[in-house]
Design an enzyme around this catalytic site. Structure first.
Site, PDB file in Angstrom:
ATOM      1  N   SER A  99       0.799  -1.241   0.000  1.00 24.71           N
ATOM      2  CA  SER A  99       0.000   0.000   0.000  1.00 24.71           C
ATOM      3  C   SER A  99       0.822   1.278   0.000  1.00 24.71           C
ATOM      4  CB  SER A  99      -0.935   0.013   1.200  1.00 24.71           C
ATOM      5  OG  SER A  99      -2.050  -0.788   0.929  1.00 24.71           O
TER       6      SER A  99
ATOM      7  N   LYS B  54       0.417   3.302  -2.992  1.00 23.38           N
ATOM      8  CA  LYS B  54      -0.818   4.065  -3.258  1.00 23.38           C
ATOM      9  C   LYS B  54      -0.567   5.568  -3.279  1.00 23.38           C
ATOM     10  CE  LYS B  54      -3.862   0.553  -1.262  1.00 23.38           C
ATOM     11  NZ  LYS B  54      -4.565   0.087  -0.069  1.00 23.38           N
TER      12      LYS B  54
ATOM     13  N   TYR C  53      -2.299  -3.186 -10.872  1.00 27.65           N
ATOM     14  CA  TYR C  53      -2.313  -2.915  -9.426  1.00 27.65           C
ATOM     15  C   TYR C  53      -1.439  -3.913  -8.643  1.00 27.65           C
ATOM     16  CZ  TYR C  53      -4.151  -2.553  -4.658  1.00 27.65           C
ATOM     17  OH  TYR C  53      -4.258  -2.430  -3.289  1.00 27.65           O
TER      18      TYR C  53
ATOM     19  N   TYR D  85      -4.170   3.530   7.456  1.00 28.83           N
ATOM     20  CA  TYR D  85      -5.489   2.888   7.437  1.00 28.83           C
ATOM     21  C   TYR D  85      -6.358   3.436   8.564  1.00 28.83           C
ATOM     22  CZ  TYR D  85      -2.280  -0.552   5.307  1.00 28.83           C
ATOM     23  OH  TYR D  85      -1.283  -1.170   4.609  1.00 28.83           O
TER      24      TYR D  85
ATOM     25  N   VAL E  98       1.163  -3.730   3.763  1.00 27.65           N
ATOM     26  CA  VAL E  98       1.082  -5.012   4.475  1.00 27.65           C
ATOM     27  C   VAL E  98       2.340  -5.875   4.368  1.00 27.65           C
ATOM     28  CG1 VAL E  98      -1.428  -5.331   4.618  1.00 27.65           C
ATOM     29  CG2 VAL E  98      -0.203  -6.090   2.580  1.00 27.65           C
TER      30      VAL E  98
HETATM   31  N1  GLN Z   1      -1.651  -5.394  -2.314  1.00 31.64           N
HETATM   32  C1  GLN Z   1      -2.350  -5.255  -1.081  1.00 31.64           C
HETATM   33  C2  GLN Z   1      -3.847  -5.408  -1.273  1.00 31.64           C
HETATM   34  O1  GLN Z   1      -4.407  -4.824  -2.159  1.00 31.64           O
HETATM   35  C3  GLN Z   1      -2.033  -3.943  -0.447  1.00 31.64           C
HETATM   36  C4  GLN Z   1      -2.757  -3.742   0.840  1.00 31.64           C
HETATM   37  C5  GLN Z   1      -1.958  -3.071   1.886  1.00 31.64           C
HETATM   38  O2  GLN Z   1      -0.730  -2.972   1.855  1.00 31.64           O
HETATM   39  N2  GLN Z   1      -2.684  -2.671   2.903  1.00 31.64           N
HETATM   40  O3  GLN Z   1      -4.497  -6.091  -0.536  1.00 31.64           O
END
Ligand code: GLN
Length: 309
Positions: free
Chosen positions: A65, A68, A193, A245, A263
């Site tokens: 993430s 993002k 993605y 988050y 994550v």
């Molecule tokens: N690739 C992960 C997902 O889409 C990224 C989520 C994350 O790092 N919180 O679930």
């Protein structure tokens, strides 16, 4: 690149390292479960181009993430704010990052912000390019510039592993396609993605990436304007309100700097006008943030008065 080992930073790592035993590896993406849970390292890249680090800082990990916030910067540069925020909102959410619930209850139906999965998928869908490969290559090249490293690539095993299991992310996409938020092939979007989330770097490169935001979009090491100042500011604001988050509020109180987690256990943290911080500790808390990484940032913030508030 050269990054000096720092005893003080190592001491703080030693103080928080036991937190890793309380965390869990992300295993919903099967390939992420192969990490060593006890790993913890950090690098700090200052705007005067000095760098300090502690731990196994050249171990590379996938951005997940963290990517993002980087895709958001690119898409804002591609299309401008008005267009982007027609497709994704600006409000934090108290729900987990992969939640689907608000997509249905919000009217009009658009993802709350670009840091949750639904919002990030809508953002990736907006990356300019004639096809999925050009979209991904443009993002990868942008990230190479931010990390100031030509050798950045993506982890094909992690990407494939997530692509094969991304049922929830596919559901988010189909829902958004029904509501005209995303366009084109869902499979192509999931491919871009999952590759984006699998882009790999080590903590020094992550610290350098963070330092671009600390320096308002001007790269401290290459002196190039990589991101317009207004967009760098916008990304930092999203990091404060949504970057950790549904733990972003607590993090703002306890640490108080813009940050984005993934994550994989990575955290990119920005101390405006001072430095970028890159952390890797794959043991996660129940919200999906690096448990020892947060502990480390809490100590750093308290010891060096880093909170922006
Ligand atoms: N690739 C992960 C997902 O889409 C990224 C989520 C994350 O790092 N919180 O679930």
């Amino acid at each position: 690149m050269h990054c000096k080992k720092d005893e003080q930073l190592q001491r703080i790592i030693n103080q928080v390292k036991s937190l890793t035993t309380k965390g869990k590896l992300a295993d919903y993406i099967p390939a992420l479960a192969n990490e060593n849970k006890e790993h913890l390292c950090a690098s700090i890249y200052y705007l005067d181009k000095t760098c300090v680090s502690a731990g196994d800082v050249e171990h590379s990990f996938t951005l997940q993430s963290i990517s993002k916030v980087l895709s958001l910067a690119l898409v804002l540069m591609d299309h401008g704010e008005e267009y982007v925020f027609e497709h994704v909102g600006m409000e934090p959410t108290g729900d987990p990052f992969n939640s689907i619930v608000k997509l249905e209850t919000n009217n009009p139906s658009k993802p709350l912000n670009p840091m949750i999965n639904a919002g990030a998928l809508a953002v990736t869908n907006m990356i300019k390019g004639s096809d999925k490969d050009e979209q991904f290559t443009r993002l990868l090249n942008f990230i190479k510039e931010l990390a100031d490293s030509d050798s950045i690539t993506y982890d094909t095993i992690v990407a494939q592993s997530e692509y094969n299991t991304a049922w929830l992310n596919r559901s988010l996409c189909y829902f958004m396609k029904e509501h005209d938020i995303i366009k084109g092939s869902v499979d192509h979007l999931i491919e871009v993605y999952t590759k984006q989330c699998s882009i790999k770097m080590h903590s020094i490169e992550l610290a350098k990436t963070a330092s671009v935001f600390a320096n308002n979009g001007l790269h401290p090491s290459t002196n190039k304007r990589v991101i317009p100042e207004k967009i760098a500011q916008l990304c930092k604001t999203f990091m404060v309100t949504c970057g950790m988050y549904n733990a972003s509020g607590e993090f703002a109180i306890k640490v108080g700097v813009p940050a984005k987690s993934g994550v994989s256990g990575g955290i990119l943290a920005v101390v405006p006008e001072l430095c970028g911080i890159g952390i890797f500790g794959p043991a996660l808390d129940d919200k999906g943030n690096s448990i020892a990484g947060i502990g480390l940032l809490e100590r750093l913030s308290a010891n060096y008065k880093l909170s922006i508030f």
